[in-house]
Design a protein around this motif. Sequence first.
Motif, PDB file in Angstrom:
ATOM      1  N   ILE A 137       0.878  -1.174   0.000  1.00  0.00           N
ATOM      2  CA  ILE A 137       0.000   0.000   0.000  1.00  0.00           C
ATOM      3  C   ILE A 137       0.909   1.216   0.000  1.00  0.00           C
ATOM      4  O   ILE A 137       1.580   1.495   1.004  1.00  0.00           O
ATOM      5  CB  ILE A 137      -0.909   0.017   1.248  1.00  0.00           C
ATOM      6  CG1 ILE A 137      -1.715  -1.282   1.355  1.00  0.00           C
ATOM      7  CG2 ILE A 137      -1.820   1.234   1.235  1.00  0.00           C
ATOM      8  CD1 ILE A 137      -2.326  -1.516   2.723  1.00  0.00           C
ATOM      9  N   GLN A 194      -7.284   5.852   2.541  1.00  0.00           N
ATOM     10  CA  GLN A 194      -6.732   4.834   1.644  1.00  0.00           C
ATOM     11  C   GLN A 194      -6.294   3.595   2.415  1.00  0.00           C
ATOM     12  O   GLN A 194      -6.521   2.460   1.985  1.00  0.00           O
ATOM     13  CB  GLN A 194      -5.550   5.402   0.853  1.00  0.00           C
ATOM     14  CG  GLN A 194      -4.985   4.413  -0.168  1.00  0.00           C
ATOM     15  CD  GLN A 194      -3.777   4.977  -0.909  1.00  0.00           C
ATOM     16  OE1 GLN A 194      -3.600   6.195  -1.015  1.00  0.00           O
ATOM     17  NE2 GLN A 194      -2.936   4.083  -1.411  1.00  0.00           N
ATOM     18  N   SER A 220      -7.787  -0.148   1.935  1.00  0.00           N
ATOM     19  CA  SER A 220      -6.891  -1.225   1.507  1.00  0.00           C
ATOM     20  C   SER A 220      -6.893  -2.393   2.485  1.00  0.00           C
ATOM     21  O   SER A 220      -6.707  -3.550   2.086  1.00  0.00           O
ATOM     22  CB  SER A 220      -5.468  -0.682   1.356  1.00  0.00           C
ATOM     23  OG  SER A 220      -5.411   0.336   0.374  1.00  0.00           O
TER      24      SER A 220
END
Length: 323
Positions: free
Chosen positions: A246, A260, A264
């Motif tokens: 990531i 995010q 993820s």
Amino acid sequence: MENEQQQSKLEDWIPYKLIIEKEVPLVQWLYTGDGLFNDPFFEDSISKCKSHPFNSSSYKCVSSLESIVEWANLLPPKNPTAFIFHISRCGSTLLSQLIGLDENYTVLAEVPFFDALLRLPYQLKSIDKDYCEQVLKASILMIGKGSSTSRLFIKTDSWHLFFYDALRNLYPTTPFVLLYRSPDEVLLSHQKFRGMQAVPRVIEPAVFGFTEKEMQKLSLDEYAVSVLEKYMLLMEVIMKKDKQTIALNYNQGATTMMTQLGESLNINWTETHLLLMEERGRFHSKFPEKTFAKDLKPTVIPDYLQNAMLVYERLDKERIAFL
């Protein structure tokens, strides 16, 4: 004291310090009791544990490294939720603090014992690298056992990027976060207060792949920039080959990075947690009493920084394409 120590449980102790006596590595243990590692910095939690009478004694609990593996086998297995790799001065401390604002998430941030194990083969040539890695995995389980009801994150030291292969072999399915920032901004931060990795020979040069000839040619700033460039080049390689990564850029901002990260990892941050994140983000990560103010970008990019800037731009394009 002896009766009290006999009553303490294995779960109340963690491997704390690596000791080398006559080229034999040993581990010193620390009593933690019911203590949880939920402070912004791992050393803050350790300082609290040291005040316990068990740890105030002149007698120290020391054993062989083998005992860590043996005792870890008595615990239920558990893998970390994610490892957070970073290039330093790029928001990793803030990211760790934001995650740990909720008691359902535990972050072990830059644990000295983990670092000591990874670097031990550079200091003690007789030690087996694979063996150290197995001890490391057992140590992560031992120290992270207090997070049995929560998700466990490991924030590495920045130079642990160079132990990527070892850590990926130990944790083949665990997500690896790759956090970075524009190198001109990182260098500016190091010029104010230099981290260990930005000072030649504080960390073994071989960890970074430096030769002695290279070391002699580099000024202090050039050395720091060379380290940053090596970090980002390796991140570029990892990002291309490892689908369990990531990638986050500090300049996305804390809110975007946390969003995010949650997406993820399939984590839904609670409303309360999000509000705590918003409030904490207003203050400096290392000096929480100070309101955060972003450093000004350098007005001139020196020649020795140009190539690192190109690597950074390429890395960021890779991140965007990876989304």
